[in-house]
Scaffold this active site. Structure first.
Site, mmCIF file in Angstrom:
data_model
loop_
_atom_site.group_PDB
_atom_site.id
_atom_site.type_symbol
_atom_site.label_atom_id
_atom_site.label_comp_id
_atom_site.label_asym_id
_atom_site.label_seq_id
_atom_site.Cartn_x
_atom_site.Cartn_y
_atom_site.Cartn_z
ATOM 1 N N SER A 1 72.082 60.324 40.173
ATOM 2 C CA SER A 1 71.300 59.532 39.228
ATOM 3 C C SER A 1 70.854 60.437 38.080
ATOM 4 O O SER A 1 71.711 61.002 37.406
ATOM 5 C CB SER A 1 70.117 58.879 39.955
ATOM 6 O OG SER A 1 69.570 57.836 39.186
ATOM 7 N N ASP B 1 77.246 49.713 40.901
ATOM 8 C CA ASP B 1 76.083 50.343 40.290
ATOM 9 C C ASP B 1 75.952 49.825 38.866
ATOM 10 O O ASP B 1 76.571 50.334 37.940
ATOM 11 C CB ASP B 1 76.238 51.869 40.285
ATOM 12 C CG ASP B 1 74.985 52.578 39.793
ATOM 13 O OD1 ASP B 1 74.049 51.872 39.337
ATOM 14 O OD2 ASP B 1 74.931 53.805 39.852
ATOM 15 N N HIS C 1 74.226 51.852 43.778
ATOM 16 C CA HIS C 1 73.691 53.163 43.388
ATOM 17 C C HIS C 1 73.663 54.123 44.575
ATOM 18 O O HIS C 1 73.591 55.327 44.402
ATOM 19 C CB HIS C 1 72.284 52.971 42.820
ATOM 20 C CG HIS C 1 71.799 54.099 41.961
ATOM 21 N ND1 HIS C 1 72.500 54.565 40.869
ATOM 22 C CD2 HIS C 1 70.679 54.855 42.026
ATOM 23 C CE1 HIS C 1 71.833 55.555 40.300
ATOM 24 N NE2 HIS C 1 70.725 55.746 40.979
#
Length: 731
Positions: free
Chosen positions: A569, A652, A684
């Site tokens: 991320s 995602d 994600h």
């Protein structure tokens, strides 16, 4: 200084004492080890129930069961291994009667059933209610008559009807049409359905001294009458977003602001509604509410009723477009039109869980210096009051008050996936009842000795970092570094267990893992956290450089020159940023998971408030801010040379897969050794157990290949361990 040396000596003695019995934590062991949920005590505090699931790589199936934990002896025994039992709730003041959810429904495909049973004879319970959809998150209150009022949630149609996927008509066209933003969120395209809290009642009758419960009346949708409201709110969809008062009369629920664009604002309201739905829910802290504190417009959550049902405690942020703003606790008195008072507003920490201890005191869960701790807080605390913590290590996942005013706490730590103990504000941790590393063979040898921490001088302040040691660690030897970079960006590495980015799994490949919490990290005060705004590649990167230099100069047993780095991320963004920076040349290999690459692509995300806050404006009004920290800038691409694995999944939507493909394309065209790992069915996070195994094999195999660990450790994972074929069309 002498005390510190003695503590260090004790730590090394502990490491030496356990080294002979320690087992490496493998990816298979991590994924297939039992996963236990919170321990929920009965009213008398004698026993607690908890669920447990376990995946088998032999059968490729997950089995589940419910256990009883004796709160005096710590003994654990099986309650039921019926995999259809998905939730258990204690009923009223009865110490042996439970309400449980049967995940199937004999009469309604796609529905669930509520059953009542005695824990001494669990298999011979009876059905109390048949529900028409997949309800979950049950909370109950027993009223004076003995009846049980409950709330739960399911997906809802706009007309208030519960959505049942198995019975829903299949549309003839797959088209989706949108007239407003928030087209998709995290891993789903938005539809006309939404989460909603429903209320219901179980009528108590007695015959021959035996009580039975049966459904009375239907279900009432408490959310759908408020247009655009939704509770619990995705992606977490947690039952902490709503609550029922102890007297059963009221329900409070959180919803994102129904009167504002969801993609642009974090604003949330706490709604109050009668349990029977006789009136439409109203926000207690909305823009037109009498008691709303001036200027408080941010996210809100964790509504909790006081024991006398007269007050609601909750937390709320101040800013309306900052998802990581500091939370402050507020206490609303039902029926009051006075401004809702805040508690300990001057305290530089951010509560995320709120519960009442009694009519005068609260217990709050708070992230603090790499841990998540419990603090006591008076319900009338002044702004300058500083709460006192009574738990220390690990991360608290749940806590329940026992009759003697102590608390049954379930937590995790880097060294254990499940730790249950009793604590109190007066005495701290009193007694440990069970911990997974002493129960599960897969976790044998783990303990606090695998973990250390240090501080180093960052760009502008001291920075905290964790150190995780490998199996049979010997400080006279040298181990390559794994430099771990967390996501967020307003987040932090915690002393917590993870089934995805577990540092011990990385360490046991033959590394020492260092997990720094640089500028932007949460739990160390507002100043450190907020300083990352419009500074993604600035202060945090400089902290990471200084952290690498500190490790290289001060830890003889860490080989930083042959180290590797990985992050997800925001951590994936930072890996991409490092690839084009001088620090990138210090690593033998990099792994970025779901990281942004092209600055202009940030506008394709779902939660627009996130980018507009962190880059100080809109994409058209402040384009230079978006491009200031652009990993894809030409001058940065020309520096790319470190072998890199890119992981990016199709579902995602917060960080679309094109970001990963763009980076991979550039690395390939630049001739940099690189590989692209993609999961079409993951978001994600990589959650499927078989996918998780492949993820670990590829991530660890990639790092091991370039660090040399694969040659020095015969048990290290290799890229060839994955049975998934590799596509390679290069001539």
């Amino acid at each position: 200084m002498k005390s510190g040396l003695n503590m260090g000596l004790l730590r090394w003695l502990a490491i030496a004492a356990t080294a002979s019995t320690a087992l490496a934590l493998t990816p298979e062991g991590l994924i297939s080890a039992p996963r236990r949920a919170e321990a929920i005590p009965n009213p008398s505090g004698d026993v607690a129930v908890f669920s447990q699931s376990q995946y088998s790589f032999e059968t490729h199936e997950t089995t589940s069961k419910w256990n009883l934990l004796d709160l005096k002896s710590g003994d654990i025994k099986l309650l039921t291994n019926d995999s259809d039992v998905s939730e258990i709730v204690w009923l009223g003041s009865d110490n042996s009667t439970v309400l449980y959810v049967n995940g199937t429904n004999a009469d309604i495909p796609g529905g669930v059933e509520l059953w009542v049973s005695d824990i001494s004879d669990f298999a011979n319970g009876y059905k109390a209610a048949s529900l028409p959809a997949s309800f979950s998150g049950f909370k109950v209150a027993t009223i004076d008559s003995g009846d049980v009022r409950y709330v739960a949630y399911a997906q809802s149609y706009a007309n208030g009807t519960a959505y049942n996927e198995q019975l829903a008509a299949k549309p003839l066209s797959s088209a989706r049409i949108y007239d407003s933003i928030y087209v998709r969120h995290w891993d789903s395209y938005l539809t006309t359905r939404f989460n909603a809290v429903f209320s219901g009642t179980l009528k108590k009758t007695e015959s021959n001294g035996k009580a039975t419960y049966k459904a009375e009346g239907g279900l009432k949708n408490l959310v759908s009458p408020v247009k655009n409201a939704e509770s619990p709110y995705p992606p977490d969809s947690s039952s902490s977003d709503y609550n029922i008062s102890p007297d059963g009369k009221w329900v409070a629920f959180k919803s994102k602001a129904h009167d504002l664009p969801r993609a642009n604002y974090t604003t949330s309201y706490i709604f109050l509604v009668p349990h029977d739905g006789s009136k439409t829910a109203v926000p207690i802290n909305g823009p037109d509410s009498a008691g709303t504190p001036k200027g408080i417009k941010g996210d809100a959550g964790s509504p909790a009723f006081s024991p006398d049902s007269k007050k609601i405690a909750y937390w709320q942020m101040e800013e309306e477009s900052y998802e990581a703003d500091r939370r402050t606790v507020y206490v609303y008195t039902l029926g009051s039109t006075e401004t809702i008072p805040s508690l300990a507003k001057g305290w530089d920490r951010s509560p995320d869980t709120v519960k009442w201890a009694d009519e005068d005191n609260l217990i709050i869960g708070v992230e603090d210096s790499g841990r998540s701790r419990l603090f006591s807080l008076p319900a009338d605390a002044s702004d300058n009051y500083k709460p006192k913590n009574f738990t220390d290590g690990g991360v608290v996942s749940s806590f329940y008050q026992l009759p003697d005013s102590t608390y049954l706490v379930t937590s995790t730590a880097i060294w254990t996936s499940w730790n249950v103990y009793i604590a109190s504000p007066e005495k701290g941790v009193i007694k440990t009842l069970g911990t997974a590393n002493e129960i599960d063979p897969e976790l044998k040898g783990l303990g606090p000795h695998i973990l250390d921490e240090f501080h180093f001088e960052g760009n502008w302040t001291d920075i905290h970092a964790f150190v995780i040691y490998p199996e049979n660690f010997d400080k006279s030897k040298s181990y390559p570094l794994v430099y771990y970079i967390h996501g967020g960006p307003q987040n932090s590495w915690l002393d917590s267990w993870s089934t995805r980015w577990n540092p011990k799994v990385f360490a046991d490949q033959g590394y020492v893992v260092v997990s720094p919490n640089p500028t932007g990290s949460s739990g160390y005060g507002e100043e450190l956290q907020d300083a990352i705004q419009n500074n993604w590649g600035g202060l945090p990167y400089e902290d990471l450089v200084k952290g690498w230099e500190y490790v290289n100069e001060n830890f003889d047993y860490i080989d930083a020159e042959n180290g590797v780095a990985a992050g997800a991320s925001y951590g994936g963004f930072m890996i991409n940023w490092i690839q084009g920076s001088d620090l990138g040349r210090k690593f033998k290999a990099l792994v970025s998971h779901d990281g942004t690459f092209v600055a202009d692509a940030k506008v394709s995300t779902d939660e627009l408030w996130f980018m507009q806050h962190d880059f100080n404006g809109t994409f058209w009004g402040n384009r230079d801010n978006y491009r200031r920290w652009d990993p894809s800038a030409p001058e940065r691409i020309l520096k790319f040379s470190t072998p890199q694995l890119i992981v990016h999944s199709d579902l995602d939507y917060r960080l679309p897969v094109a970001e990963g493909l763009s980076l991979f394309n550039i690395l390939q065209e630049r001739g940099v050794p690189s590989r692209f790992l993609n999961f079409p069915d993951e978001n994600h996070w990589v959650l499927n157990k078989e996918n998780s195994l492949v993820w670990h094999q590829q991530v660890l195999g990639w790092l091991n290949k370039y660090s040399g660990v694969g040659k020095s450790n015969k048990n290290a994972v290799s890229l060839e361990d994955t049975v998934v074929p590799v596509v390679d069309y290069n001539p």
